[in-house]
Design an enzyme around this catalytic site. Structure first.
Site, PDB file in Angstrom:
ATOM      1  N   MET A   7     -76.365 -16.261 -50.736  1.00  0.00           N
ATOM      2  CA  MET A   7     -76.029 -17.727 -51.175  1.00  0.00           C
ATOM      3  C   MET A   7     -76.861 -18.079 -52.656  1.00  0.00           C
ATOM      4  SD  MET A   7     -77.287 -19.377 -47.550  1.00  0.00           S
ATOM      5  CE  MET A   7     -78.005 -17.807 -47.090  1.00  0.00           C
TER       6      MET A   7
ATOM      7  N   HIS B 157     -79.575 -10.953 -39.461  1.00  0.00           N
ATOM      8  CA  HIS B 157     -78.893 -11.584 -40.682  1.00  0.00           C
ATOM      9  C   HIS B 157     -79.996 -11.964 -41.557  1.00  0.00           C
ATOM     10  CE1 HIS B 157     -75.855 -14.450 -41.914  1.00  0.00           C
ATOM     11  NE2 HIS B 157     -76.609 -15.485 -42.379  1.00  0.00           N
TER      12      HIS B 157
ATOM     13  N   ASP C 148     -80.714 -13.830 -45.243  1.00  0.00           N
ATOM     14  CA  ASP C 148     -80.353 -15.069 -45.961  1.00  0.00           C
ATOM     15  C   ASP C 148     -81.141 -14.998 -47.399  1.00  0.00           C
ATOM     16  OD1 ASP C 148     -80.571 -17.073 -43.058  1.00  0.00           O
ATOM     17  OD2 ASP C 148     -78.622 -16.642 -44.152  1.00  0.00           O
TER      18      ASP C 148
ATOM     19  N   ASP D  77     -72.394 -19.621 -38.774  1.00  0.00           N
ATOM     20  CA  ASP D  77     -73.562 -19.449 -39.129  1.00  0.00           C
ATOM     21  C   ASP D  77     -74.238 -21.004 -39.505  1.00  0.00           C
ATOM     22  OD1 ASP D  77     -75.503 -18.069 -42.106  1.00  0.00           O
ATOM     23  OD2 ASP D  77     -76.077 -18.954 -40.657  1.00  0.00           O
ATOM     24  N   GLY D  78     -75.340 -21.605 -38.548  1.00  0.00           N
ATOM     25  CA  GLY D  78     -75.875 -22.785 -38.872  1.00  0.00           C
ATOM     26  C   GLY D  78     -75.822 -23.429 -37.568  1.00  0.00           C
ATOM     27  N   GLY D  79     -76.883 -23.873 -36.939  1.00  0.00           N
ATOM     28  CA  GLY D  79     -77.216 -24.729 -35.713  1.00  0.00           C
ATOM     29  C   GLY D  79     -76.604 -24.020 -34.572  1.00  0.00           C
TER      30      GLY D  79
ATOM     31  N   HIS E   7     -76.355 -12.245 -46.458  1.00  0.00           N
ATOM     32  CA  HIS E   7     -75.670 -13.600 -46.585  1.00  0.00           C
ATOM     33  C   HIS E   7     -75.909 -13.968 -48.130  1.00  0.00           C
ATOM     34  CE1 HIS E   7     -74.853 -17.942 -45.590  1.00  0.00           C
ATOM     35  NE2 HIS E   7     -74.055 -17.576 -46.629  1.00  0.00           N
TER      36      HIS E   7
ATOM     37  N   MET F 214     -81.343 -16.575 -50.946  1.00  0.00           N
ATOM     38  CA  MET F 214     -81.169 -17.724 -51.578  1.00  0.00           C
ATOM     39  C   MET F 214     -81.446 -17.883 -53.039  1.00  0.00           C
ATOM     40  SD  MET F 214     -81.776 -20.526 -48.475  1.00  0.00           S
ATOM     41  CE  MET F 214     -81.058 -20.253 -46.934  1.00  0.00           C
TER      42      MET F 214
ATOM     43  N   MET G 124     -69.501 -21.486 -42.426  1.00  0.00           N
ATOM     44  CA  MET G 124     -70.717 -22.137 -42.334  1.00  0.00           C
ATOM     45  C   MET G 124     -70.626 -23.653 -41.247  1.00  0.00           C
ATOM     46  SD  MET G 124     -72.771 -20.448 -44.133  1.00  0.00           S
ATOM     47  CE  MET G 124     -74.186 -21.580 -43.868  1.00  0.00           C
TER      48      MET G 124
ATOM     49  N   GLY H 112     -82.589 -23.472 -42.779  1.00  0.00           N
ATOM     50  CA  GLY H 112     -82.431 -23.399 -40.802  1.00  0.00           C
ATOM     51  C   GLY H 112     -83.056 -24.758 -40.351  1.00  0.00           C
ATOM     52  N   GLY H 113     -82.788 -24.708 -39.189  1.00  0.00           N
ATOM     53  CA  GLY H 113     -83.052 -25.721 -38.274  1.00  0.00           C
ATOM     54  C   GLY H 113     -82.281 -27.129 -38.379  1.00  0.00           C
TER      55      GLY H 113
ATOM     56  N   SER I 250     -81.211 -14.716 -37.671  1.00  0.00           N
ATOM     57  CA  SER I 250     -81.566 -14.972 -39.014  1.00  0.00           C
ATOM     58  C   SER I 250     -83.037 -14.868 -39.310  1.00  0.00           C
ATOM     59  CB  SER I 250     -80.792 -16.384 -39.645  1.00  0.00           C
ATOM     60  OG  SER I 250     -81.675 -16.434 -40.719  1.00  0.00           O
TER      61      SER I 250
ATOM     62  N   GLY J 285     -80.827 -18.698 -36.122  1.00  0.00           N
ATOM     63  CA  GLY J 285     -82.483 -18.642 -36.794  1.00  0.00           C
ATOM     64  C   GLY J 285     -83.415 -19.118 -35.685  1.00  0.00           C
ATOM     65  N   SER J 286     -83.466 -20.456 -35.794  1.00  0.00           N
ATOM     66  CA  SER J 286     -84.427 -21.260 -35.016  1.00  0.00           C
ATOM     67  C   SER J 286     -84.358 -21.033 -33.483  1.00  0.00           C
ATOM     68  CB  SER J 286     -84.482 -22.670 -35.458  1.00  0.00           C
ATOM     69  OG  SER J 286     -83.010 -23.292 -35.574  1.00  0.00           O
TER      70      SER J 286
HETATM   71  C1  DX5 Z   1     -78.502 -21.621 -43.842  1.00  0.00           C
HETATM   72  C2  DX5 Z   1     -78.642 -19.861 -43.336  1.00  0.00           C
HETATM   73  C3  DX5 Z   1     -78.263 -19.794 -41.636  1.00  0.00           C
HETATM   74  C4  DX5 Z   1     -79.725 -20.275 -41.211  1.00  0.00           C
HETATM   75  C5  DX5 Z   1     -79.476 -20.513 -39.889  1.00  0.00           C
HETATM   76  O1  DX5 Z   1     -78.047 -21.478 -45.155  1.00  0.00           O
HETATM   77  O2  DX5 Z   1     -77.156 -19.323 -44.119  1.00  0.00           O
HETATM   78  O3  DX5 Z   1     -78.358 -18.333 -41.588  1.00  0.00           O
HETATM   79  O4  DX5 Z   1     -80.842 -19.299 -41.483  1.00  0.00           O
HETATM   80  O5  DX5 Z   1     -80.667 -21.086 -39.023  1.00  0.00           O
HETATM   81  P1  DX5 Z   1     -80.205 -21.987 -37.785  1.00  0.00           P
HETATM   82  O6  DX5 Z   1     -79.930 -20.845 -36.648  1.00  0.00           O
HETATM   83  O7  DX5 Z   1     -81.808 -22.433 -37.479  1.00  0.00           O
HETATM   84  O8  DX5 Z   1     -79.522 -23.101 -37.983  1.00  0.00           O
HETATM   85 ZN    ZN Z   2     -77.047 -17.091 -43.438  1.00  0.00          ZN
END
Ligand code: DX5
Ligand code: ZN
Length: 229
Positions: free
Chosen positions: A72, A37, A39, A176-178, A70, A41, A141, A148-149, A12, A198-199
């Site tokens: 949001m 990916h 994001d 997606d996430g963590g 993605h 928002m 999710m 992120g993070g 991401s 992402g992170s």
């Molecule tokens: C959060 C995003 C994710 C996020 C993931 O709303 O949709 O794609 O960037 O980041 P990590 O992998 O750091 O949780």
């Molecule tokens: Zn995402």
């Protein structure tokens, strides 16, 4: 885009250097990313603002593979054509973004992109039971969207239910996430094939020194494939 259920790593770019998106996209692909990916928002559906179709169009030439967008945002429909024209291969909308998700998915496919539907942690698998034949991807999710993070929320039971609902259909299950080497085996075992990170991918690296990106991507892939030693 051909379909298979092999593990795919989708970094991401929310965790990338915003001032260098083009080079960051090239760097992660060169270091083994399968998809990129993106994001989006809007500060309304989620409490954060990132970027829109113009940024997607700007990074498209720097992505050889799949651009996985993605959304949001709410509402969604009036922006679908802009993201499709920006070169998105997959456009994912949240089932919670509005009352007409079936129409939204039809519009995404009508615009020539693959259609994805995302579920927040609080939304049950059953929310997409009538949509299984209208989607190419279901995004589960494992954090509450917006940042992120964040800490991983285990959605294994929901992933298994969705995997059973999908059967032999060519529908990806994206997480997606963590996601990192410790959580990747949990979601892969439950039936996921696309792992957004992402992170855990961008940690420790940069455009100048992208080798940590490669090590991070390999570690997540090997953990998911059960080959991590
Ligand atoms: C959060 C995003 C994710 C996020 C993931 O709303 O949709 O794609 O960037 O980041 P990590 O992998 O750091 O949780
Ligand atoms: Zn995402």
């Amino acid at each position: 885009m051909s379909f298979d259920r092999s593990i795919k790593i989708a970094p991401s770019i929310l965790a990338a250097d915003f001032a260098n998106f083009g080079a960051e996209c090239e760097a992660i692909e060169a270091q083994g990313a399968d998809w990129v990916h993106v994001d989006v928002m809007d500060g309304h559906f989620v409490p954060n603002i990132t970027f829109g179709p113009a940024t997607c169009a700007a990074i498209r030439p720097h992505i050889k593979g799949v651009m996985d967008v993605h959304l949001m945002i709410a509402p969604v429909d009036s922006y679908i054509d802009a993201f499709a024209q920006a070169g998105a291969d997959v456009i994912t909308a949240h089932v919670e973004a509005g009352p007409h998700i079936h129409r939204t998915l039809q519009a995404i496919r009508g615009a020539g992109a693959k259609a994805g539907v995302a579920l927040n942690p609080g939304t049950p698998a059953e929310a997409v039971s009538e949509l299984i034949d209208s989607v190419d991807l279901i995004c589960v999710m494992t954090v509450n969207p917006g940042f992120g993070g964040q800490k991983f929320i285990d959605m294994s039971a929901k992933i298994r239910k969705l995997r059973a609902m999908i059967g032999e259909r060519p529908v990806h299950i994206e997480i997606d996430g963590g996601v990192d080497p410790s959580t990747a085996p949990i979601v892969a075992t439950a039936g996921a094939d696309v792992l957004v990170a992402g992170s855990a991918v961008f940690r420790g690296g940069s455009v100048q020194d992208p080798t940590p990106y490669g090590a991070n991507i390999r570690a997540i892939r090997q953990a998911a494939e059960g080959t991590y030693v």
